[in-house]
Design a protein around this motif. Structure first.
Motif, mmCIF file in Angstrom:
data_model
loop_
_atom_site.group_PDB
_atom_site.id
_atom_site.type_symbol
_atom_site.label_atom_id
_atom_site.label_comp_id
_atom_site.label_asym_id
_atom_site.label_seq_id
_atom_site.Cartn_x
_atom_site.Cartn_y
_atom_site.Cartn_z
ATOM 1 N N ASP A 9 58.905 83.827 50.575
ATOM 2 C CA ASP A 9 59.531 83.218 51.742
ATOM 3 C C ASP A 9 58.460 82.411 52.448
ATOM 4 O O ASP A 9 57.292 82.799 52.436
ATOM 5 C CB ASP A 9 60.092 84.294 52.673
ATOM 6 N N HIS A 10 58.824 81.324 53.077
ATOM 7 C CA HIS A 10 57.855 80.495 53.786
ATOM 8 C C HIS A 10 57.372 81.178 55.070
ATOM 9 O O HIS A 10 56.263 80.941 55.536
ATOM 10 C CB HIS A 10 58.476 79.128 54.109
ATOM 11 N N SER A 11 58.185 82.057 55.641
ATOM 12 C CA SER A 11 57.887 82.687 56.917
ATOM 13 C C SER A 11 57.084 83.977 56.756
ATOM 14 O O SER A 11 57.537 84.932 56.127
ATOM 15 C CB SER A 11 59.202 83.001 57.651
ATOM 16 N N GLU A 12 55.904 84.013 57.358
ATOM 17 C CA GLU A 12 55.090 85.225 57.316
ATOM 18 C C GLU A 12 55.765 86.357 58.078
ATOM 19 O O GLU A 12 55.614 87.524 57.723
ATOM 20 C CB GLU A 12 53.695 84.950 57.870
ATOM 21 N N LEU A 13 56.512 86.027 59.129
ATOM 22 C CA LEU A 13 57.233 87.041 59.893
ATOM 23 C C LEU A 13 58.245 87.764 58.997
ATOM 24 O O LEU A 13 58.319 88.994 58.988
ATOM 25 C CB LEU A 13 57.942 86.396 61.091
ATOM 26 N N ILE A 14 58.998 87.008 58.209
ATOM 27 C CA ILE A 14 59.967 87.594 57.281
ATOM 28 C C ILE A 14 59.245 88.444 56.237
ATOM 29 O O ILE A 14 59.654 89.568 55.934
ATOM 30 C CB ILE A 14 60.817 86.501 56.592
ATOM 31 N N LEU A 15 58.152 87.916 55.685
ATOM 32 C CA LEU A 15 57.397 88.657 54.668
ATOM 33 C C LEU A 15 56.919 89.999 55.215
ATOM 34 O O LEU A 15 57.088 91.041 54.575
ATOM 35 C CB LEU A 15 56.204 87.838 54.176
ATOM 36 N N LEU A 18 60.002 92.396 55.939
ATOM 37 C CA LEU A 18 60.544 92.973 54.699
ATOM 38 C C LEU A 18 59.610 94.030 54.115
ATOM 39 O O LEU A 18 60.045 95.070 53.647
ATOM 40 C CB LEU A 18 60.795 91.885 53.655
ATOM 41 N N ARG A 19 58.319 93.733 54.164
ATOM 42 C CA ARG A 19 57.343 94.697 53.646
ATOM 43 C C ARG A 19 57.460 96.020 54.414
ATOM 44 O O ARG A 19 57.487 97.086 53.814
ATOM 45 C CB ARG A 19 55.921 94.146 53.750
ATOM 46 N N SER A 20 57.574 95.957 55.741
ATOM 47 C CA SER A 20 57.661 97.202 56.518
ATOM 48 C C SER A 20 58.982 97.934 56.275
ATOM 49 O O SER A 20 59.019 99.162 56.283
ATOM 50 C CB SER A 20 57.442 96.931 58.006
ATOM 51 N N ILE A 21 60.053 97.199 56.005
ATOM 52 C CA ILE A 21 61.354 97.834 55.713
ATOM 53 C C ILE A 21 61.328 98.499 54.336
ATOM 54 O O ILE A 21 61.813 99.614 54.165
ATOM 55 C CB ILE A 21 62.490 96.785 55.769
ATOM 56 N N LEU A 22 60.738 97.818 53.348
ATOM 57 C CA LEU A 22 60.813 98.291 51.962
ATOM 58 C C LEU A 22 59.671 99.215 51.542
ATOM 59 O O LEU A 22 59.802 99.933 50.549
ATOM 60 C CB LEU A 22 60.884 97.092 51.014
ATOM 61 N N GLN A 23 58.576 99.217 52.279
ATOM 62 C CA GLN A 23 57.419 100.016 51.875
ATOM 63 C C GLN A 23 57.734 101.501 51.704
ATOM 64 O O GLN A 23 57.296 102.093 50.711
ATOM 65 C CB GLN A 23 56.274 99.838 52.865
ATOM 66 N N PRO A 24 58.519 102.122 52.596
ATOM 67 C CA PRO A 24 58.834 103.539 52.370
ATOM 68 C C PRO A 24 59.589 103.787 51.058
ATOM 69 O O PRO A 24 59.491 104.849 50.461
ATOM 70 C CB PRO A 24 59.706 103.911 53.575
ATOM 71 N N GLU A 109 71.808 97.452 55.030
ATOM 72 C CA GLU A 109 72.334 96.636 53.924
ATOM 73 C C GLU A 109 71.194 96.057 53.077
ATOM 74 O O GLU A 109 71.309 95.966 51.862
ATOM 75 C CB GLU A 109 73.231 95.509 54.443
ATOM 76 N N ILE A 110 70.096 95.692 53.721
ATOM 77 C CA ILE A 110 68.935 95.184 52.973
ATOM 78 C C ILE A 110 68.391 96.287 52.077
ATOM 79 O O ILE A 110 68.088 96.059 50.902
ATOM 80 C CB ILE A 110 67.856 94.639 53.935
ATOM 81 N N LYS A 111 68.303 97.502 52.608
ATOM 82 C CA LYS A 111 67.837 98.643 51.807
ATOM 83 C C LYS A 111 68.798 98.929 50.660
ATOM 84 O O LYS A 111 68.375 99.192 49.536
ATOM 85 C CB LYS A 111 67.695 99.890 52.680
ATOM 86 N N ASP A 112 70.106 98.885 50.946
ATOM 87 C CA ASP A 112 71.113 99.127 49.905
ATOM 88 C C ASP A 112 71.023 98.058 48.807
ATOM 89 O O ASP A 112 71.132 98.363 47.617
ATOM 90 C CB ASP A 112 72.523 99.137 50.505
ATOM 91 N N ALA A 113 70.828 96.811 49.219
ATOM 92 C CA ALA A 113 70.701 95.716 48.247
ATOM 93 C C ALA A 113 69.461 95.923 47.383
ATOM 94 O O ALA A 113 69.505 95.740 46.170
ATOM 95 C CB ALA A 113 70.622 94.374 48.971
#
Length: 194
Positions: A9-15, A18-24, A109-113
């Motif tokens: 993604d171009h946005s560091e904020l999004i990166l 997402l990393r903090s959501i998916l890391q666990p 939903e992001i986690k489910d996806a």
């Protein structure tokens, strides 16, 4: 077998978000890229990838997703984009994207996806499913359309006609030059397109 998680993604904020959501769920092995060239270079040396990409983000596109899917057909792809219409989502699935979630969707939903895509299952967030239903599109009927990397064989006559088309001649002009009927030139054009 360990699956490597790559976020593009171009946005560091999004990166970072997402990393903090998916890391666990994914552990420490999450890699992210803001530039397509760096992503491409990384993929050359890494196998078993789940790519999470915003193909609408600056520097990325559906054509680039197609390029990657043709080169790495076993790579799983989850799209995370802002609002897109149902037809764009169909094109994304045809480009090889397994799952599609809007950035406005819930964290759950992001986690489910992510979980579904990791298993090789398609996933679409509720907003996208609702959108597709309104337009009478069934996501189960959409399949990846791989680009055939093999060369196309054309006859000498088809090559001749392509040259005339490239020079701007109409069907009737081509027909007069090569002594064929308009119908025959049109048939050659159709065969060339196939």
């Amino acid at each position: 077998m360990k699956r490597y998680i790559v976020i593009a993604d171009h946005s560091e904020l999004i990166l970072n978000g997402l990393r903090s959501i998916l890391q666990p769920m994914a552990g420490e092995g999450i890699v992210s890229f803001t530039k397509f060239a760096l992503l491409k270079e990384y993929l050359k040396a890494t196998k078993n990838i789940l790519l999470i990409i915003d193909y609408t983000s600056k520097g990325f596109s559906l054509n680039k997703v197609i390029e990657l899917k043709n080169k790495y057909p076993k790579m799983l792809v989850m799209a995370l984009t802002p609002y897109t219409n149902a037809q764009t989502i169909v094109q994304a699935v045809e480009a090889g994207i397994e799952s599609h979630v809007k950035k406005e969707c819930s964290v759950q939903e992001i986690k489910d996806a992510f979980t579904a895509t990791s298993r090789g299952t398609k996933f679409f967030c509720n907003d996208i499913v609702t959108q597709m239903r309104k337009e009478n599109i069934n996501p189960k009927n959409i399949t990846f359309k791989s680009l055939d990397p093999n060369p196309v064989s054309l006859s000498d006559r088809e090559l001749q006609i392509i040259r005339f088309i490239a020079e701007g001649y109409t069907n009737s002009q081509i027909a007069a030059i090569v002594y064929l009927s308009n119908h025959t030139v049109n048939t050659h054009r159709k065969n060339i397109m196939k």
